[in-house]
Design an enzyme around this catalytic site. Structure first.
Site, short mmCIF file in Angstrom:
data_model
loop_
_atom_site.label_atom_id
_atom_site.label_comp_id
_atom_site.label_asym_id
_atom_site.label_seq_id
_atom_site.Cartn_x
_atom_site.Cartn_y
_atom_site.Cartn_z
N ASP A 15 0.87 -1.16 0.00
CA ASP A 15 0.00 0.00 0.00
C ASP A 15 0.91 1.23 0.00
O ASP A 15 2.13 1.12 0.22
CB ASP A 15 -0.88 -0.03 1.25
CG ASP A 15 -1.69 1.23 1.44
OD1 ASP A 15 -2.38 1.64 0.50
OD2 ASP A 15 -1.60 1.82 2.53
N ASP A 17 -0.22 5.14 1.06
CA ASP A 17 -0.49 6.10 2.13
C ASP A 17 -0.55 5.39 3.48
O ASP A 17 -1.33 4.46 3.67
CB ASP A 17 -1.80 6.84 1.88
CG ASP A 17 -1.73 7.71 0.64
OD1 ASP A 17 -0.89 8.61 0.61
OD2 ASP A 17 -2.52 7.47 -0.30
N ASP A 174 -1.28 -0.61 6.13
CA ASP A 174 -1.46 -0.02 7.46
C ASP A 174 -2.90 -0.05 7.94
O ASP A 174 -3.17 0.33 9.08
CB ASP A 174 -1.00 1.44 7.43
CG ASP A 174 -1.88 2.28 6.52
OD1 ASP A 174 -2.69 3.08 7.04
OD2 ASP A 174 -1.80 2.14 5.29
#
Length: 230
Positions: A15, A17, A174
């Site tokens: 991922d 961001d 995250d």
């Protein structure tokens, strides 16, 4: 398609961001501006809980919480306002500790890696520049798939571009949405705390291991099957 023989471990699908770039809270504030422009008022913590979803699902989820119905045209407008607001926060965005070093290390030991983000290519451009990602890197954005997270399309497309089996890959994210997408793709999920989700939440969503940030993951790559080259 099978992984190339010279690789010393599984392919990594990242991922962006909150995983490689410290940008989650800038996205939260940008979404707050967009939602307030559309007459939707929410506390920032509620917005944060949905970060990592595609923009369309994000708006649907928050609309459900507030009871504010959003048309397709209004949703498009909110996403446009978000992109404009995020561009104003872009000067505050930085790579997370160890992010560049992690990608450089994987490249050096011949581990295939790709970035798969729910953001659109234009909004991801600055982040990719901050990471020093070259033109030859595999980058999959929302523009290139039918559905974004929590659907697995982004990670499946990234694995296909690398020429590896997604089920033999490691997804690093995250948010719970990254890990849900990883499970649906039958990939191994690794969670990072750098986006604001707690360890327990990430583990319940399917994380095999949880690390603080990219630097912490780099120190523990042996735990996820990366071997030093002979």
């Amino acid at each position: 398609m099978k992984r190339k023989a010279e690789s010393s471990g599984p392919a990594f699908l990242f991922d962006l961001d909150g995983t490689l770039i410290d940008s989650v809270y800038q996205h939260v504030l940008a979404w707050r501006e967009a939602l307030e422009a559309g007459g939707i008022r929410l506390a920032v913590w509620r917005i944060h809980r949905q970060i990592g979803m595609s923009g369309g699902l994000f708006i649907n989820a928050l609309s459900r919480e507030t009871g504010h119905r959003v048309s397709a045209e209004e949703a498009e407008r909110l996403q446009r306002i978000h992109a404009e607001a995020f561009a104003r926060y872009a000067s505050q965005v930085r790579p997370l500790p160890g992010a560049r070093e992690l990608l450089e290390h994987l490249t050096r030991v011949r581990i295939p890696w790709a970035i798969a983000t729910s953001g659109r290519r234009e909004s991801a451009r600055l982040s990719l520049e901050l990471l020093g990602v070259g033109a030859d890197a595999v980058i999959i954005t929302r523009d290139q798939v039918r559905h974004a997270k929590p659907d697995p399309d982004l990670f499946i497309a990234a694995a296909e571009r690398l020429g590896v089996d997604v089920a033999d890959s490691v997804v690093v994210g995250d948010s719970v949405w990254d890990l849900l997408a990883a499970r649906r793709a039958r990939a191994l999920g690794i969670g990072l705390l750098s986006g604001g989700y707690g360890r327990d939440e990430l583990e319940r969503a399917g994380a095999y291991r949880v690390y603080d940030d990219p630097a912490d993951l780099l120190r523990h790559l042996d735990e996820v099957g990366v071997r030093a080259l002979d």
